[in-house]
Design a protein around this motif. Structure first.
Motif, PDB file in Angstrom:
ATOM      1  N   GLU A  10       0.847  -1.181   0.000  1.00 11.92           N
ATOM      2  CA  GLU A  10       0.000   0.000   0.000  1.00 11.92           C
ATOM      3  C   GLU A  10       0.889   1.240   0.000  1.00 11.92           C
ATOM      4  OE1 GLU A  10      -2.197   0.656   3.750  1.00 11.92           O
ATOM      5  OE2 GLU A  10      -1.265  -1.201   4.428  1.00 11.92           O
ATOM      6  N   THR A  16      -3.948   9.206   5.896  1.00 14.26           N
ATOM      7  CA  THR A  16      -4.882   8.614   6.848  1.00 14.26           C
ATOM      8  C   THR A  16      -4.136   7.751   7.856  1.00 14.26           C
ATOM      9  OG1 THR A  16      -5.257   6.821   5.266  1.00 14.26           O
ATOM     10  CG2 THR A  16      -6.832   8.636   5.260  1.00 14.26           C
ATOM     11  N   HIS A  17      -4.626   7.784   9.108  1.00 14.22           N
ATOM     12  CA  HIS A  17      -3.934   7.083  10.189  1.00 14.22           C
ATOM     13  C   HIS A  17      -4.179   5.584  10.131  1.00 14.22           C
ATOM     14  CE1 HIS A  17      -2.279   6.113  14.090  1.00 14.22           C
ATOM     15  NE2 HIS A  17      -3.432   5.560  14.447  1.00 14.22           N
ATOM     16  N   ASN A  18      -3.119   4.814  10.361  1.00 18.60           N
ATOM     17  CA  ASN A  18      -3.194   3.364  10.504  1.00 18.60           C
ATOM     18  C   ASN A  18      -2.508   3.037  11.821  1.00 18.60           C
ATOM     19  OD1 ASN A  18      -2.698   0.573  10.455  1.00 18.60           O
ATOM     20  ND2 ASN A  18      -2.534   0.533   8.223  1.00 18.60           N
ATOM     21  N   SER A  19      -3.252   2.470  12.775  1.00 20.15           N
ATOM     22  CA  SER A  19      -2.695   2.232  14.108  1.00 20.15           C
ATOM     23  C   SER A  19      -1.496   1.292  14.077  1.00 20.15           C
ATOM     24  CB  SER A  19      -3.774   1.665  15.040  1.00 20.15           C
ATOM     25  OG  SER A  19      -4.278   0.439  14.545  1.00 20.15           O
ATOM     26  N   ASN A  20      -1.417   0.441  13.065  1.00 23.16           N
ATOM     27  CA  ASN A  20      -0.281  -0.474  12.954  1.00 23.16           C
ATOM     28  C   ASN A  20       0.974   0.225  12.440  1.00 23.16           C
ATOM     29  OD1 ASN A  20      -1.793  -2.757  13.796  1.00 23.16           O
ATOM     30  ND2 ASN A  20      -2.619  -2.988  11.731  1.00 23.16           N
ATOM     31  N   TRP A  21       0.812   1.451  11.960  1.00 25.17           N
ATOM     32  CA  TRP A  21       1.927   2.199  11.383  1.00 25.17           C
ATOM     33  C   TRP A  21       2.386   3.327  12.293  1.00 25.17           C
ATOM     34  CZ3 TRP A  21       2.635   2.844   5.521  1.00 25.17           C
ATOM     35  CH2 TRP A  21       2.318   1.648   4.854  1.00 25.17           C
ATOM     36  N   THR A  58      -2.889  11.845  15.365  1.00 23.55           N
ATOM     37  CA  THR A  58      -2.397  10.469  15.249  1.00 23.55           C
ATOM     38  C   THR A  58      -2.259   9.843  16.629  1.00 23.55           C
ATOM     39  OG1 THR A  58      -1.207  10.964  13.196  1.00 23.55           O
ATOM     40  CG2 THR A  58      -0.476   9.036  14.446  1.00 23.55           C
ATOM     41  N   GLN A  62      -4.217   6.629  17.989  1.00 21.49           N
ATOM     42  CA  GLN A  62      -3.460   5.491  18.503  1.00 21.49           C
ATOM     43  C   GLN A  62      -3.969   5.090  19.884  1.00 21.49           C
ATOM     44  OE1 GLN A  62      -1.369   3.825  16.764  1.00 21.49           O
ATOM     45  NE2 GLN A  62      -0.535   2.435  18.290  1.00 21.49           N
ATOM     46  N   SER A  65      -7.234   3.229  19.679  1.00 22.00           N
ATOM     47  CA  SER A  65      -7.094   1.850  19.188  1.00 22.00           C
ATOM     48  C   SER A  65      -6.607   0.901  20.265  1.00 22.00           C
ATOM     49  CB  SER A  65      -6.129   1.815  17.995  1.00 22.00           C
ATOM     50  OG  SER A  65      -4.789   2.064  18.410  1.00 22.00           O
ATOM     51  N   ARG A 204       8.198   3.708   7.461  1.00 20.17           N
ATOM     52  CA  ARG A 204       7.005   3.709   6.611  1.00 20.17           C
ATOM     53  C   ARG A 204       7.224   2.850   5.362  1.00 20.17           C
ATOM     54  NH1 ARG A 204       2.471   6.776   8.725  1.00 20.17           N
ATOM     55  NH2 ARG A 204       1.777   6.860   6.557  1.00 20.17           N
TER      56      ARG A 204
END
Length: 332
Positions: A10, A16-21, A58, A62, A65, A204
């Motif tokens: 991806e 956009t926020h991704n909690s795994n990132w 962010t 986080q 989540s 990232r």
């Protein structure tokens, strides 16, 4: 568009926020620890401030989540210049509360009944207030008053405030002493230093599925200088750099490629800059038209124009991706 070319699962620098990132720099770790500490205390206010794009939202995402929803009912609101009554209505709406009469007393009563019901279920409520610098003093004071909802001396509602640096002088106002006494921890996010910017970019890229070096070492100082270590600006710049690499078929990104994108963006900013009234002359007096340099612009104008320009282009790229995908599906 460039994901398959570089082998990404991806886009690595999407906004956009991704909690795994979540990239935990030293200060982001500290701020997240304060938020978690605040949760264990179950009372008082936690205040997180920082410049635009440094990662406050962010952090909030986080934290959300990580919550145990069987114990904590959390809601996040983004505020504008809400007056106290409007803020109360927004809080009630965020918890999906209904009232019989449209007045402040009814909203407060609904909130209190809801909080008491949570308490009877051995649960509690958490409110994250984003862009809190937009709130007038009276509305921040209203949040303090809501913290007075208690049972057996234990607060029923806890609030975390996240805002730009303008929030700090608001809280330090002389008539905010009672609010300050209830702040159990605060933290200020600052931009990443160069080594953290490099780690952030590499993190990232790795999370997007890249397992080999993509940027040459001398790229990172250019990114740091241009972005000033602000994660959102890093994302915007790096997305554009990867697009250039794809369009020109570069498997490795060099400092020359990064500088080329920076030059393009700087030119776009210069052409978008509004003319200063004092510099406007009649046609007979005006010299040959030239574009102002980025250095001649105010830093706020530069940042705003940069963000708007890049976000518009990223939106266009996304639309092109969707169009290409649709045509591929039709071809099948």
């Amino acid at each position: 568009m460039y994901e398959s070319y570089y082998g990404f699962t991806e886009r690595p620098f999407q906004l956009t926020h991704n909690s795994n990132w979540f990239f935990a720099s030293r200060l982001h770790k500290k701020a997240l620890a304060y938020l978690q500490y605040g949760l264990t205390q179950g009372e008082g206010f936690i205040v997180i401030t920082g410049d635009v794009g440094t990662g406050k939202t962010t952090l909030a995402s986080q934290l959300l989540s990580m919550l145990n929803q069987d114990e904590i009912v959390a809601r996040q609101i983004v505020t504008s210049k809400l007056q106290p009554d409007d803020l109360i209505r927004m809080i009630a709406s965020s918890f999906n509360l209904k009232v019989e009469e449209n007045n402040k007393a009814s909203y407060l009563d609904a909130i209190y009944i809801f909080l008491k019901r949570l308490h009877s279920q051995h649960r509690r409520a958490l409110l994250l207030v984003d862009e809190a610098q937009n709130l007038p003093l009276e509305s921040i004071e209203e949040l303090r008053m809501l913290s007075n909802f208690q049972i057996d001396g234990k607060p029923l509602l806890q609030s975390f405030l996240l805002g730009q640096n303008e929030l700090n002088p608001i809280i330090q106002a002389p008539n905010m002493e009672q609010f300050r006494q209830r702040i159990i921890a605060s933290s200020n996010l600052v931009p990443l230093i160069e080594v953290e910017t490099k780690e952030y970019i590499q993190f990232r890229l790795h999370m997007a599925g890249l397992n080999h070096p993509l940027l040459e070492d001398d790229c990172f100082s250019l990114v740091q200088t241009f972005s000033r270590g602000i994660p959102r600006r890093i994302n915007l710049l790096m997305d554009r750099v990867l697009l250039l690499g794809y369009l020109e078929q570069h498997k490795t990104i060099s400092a020359e490629h990064v500088q080329s994108v920076i030059n393009e963006i700087s030119e776009e900013i210069a052409h978008q800059a509004p003319a200063s009234p004092q510099n406007i002359k009649s046609e007979s007096e005006a010299p040959a038209a030239t574009s102002p340099s980025p250095a001649a612009l105010g830093s706020a104008s530069v940042q705003q124009l940069l963000d708007e320009s890049l976000e518009q282009k990223l939106k266009l790229i996304k639309e092109l991706d969707e169009l290409i995908l649709q045509r591929q599906q039709q071809a099948k």
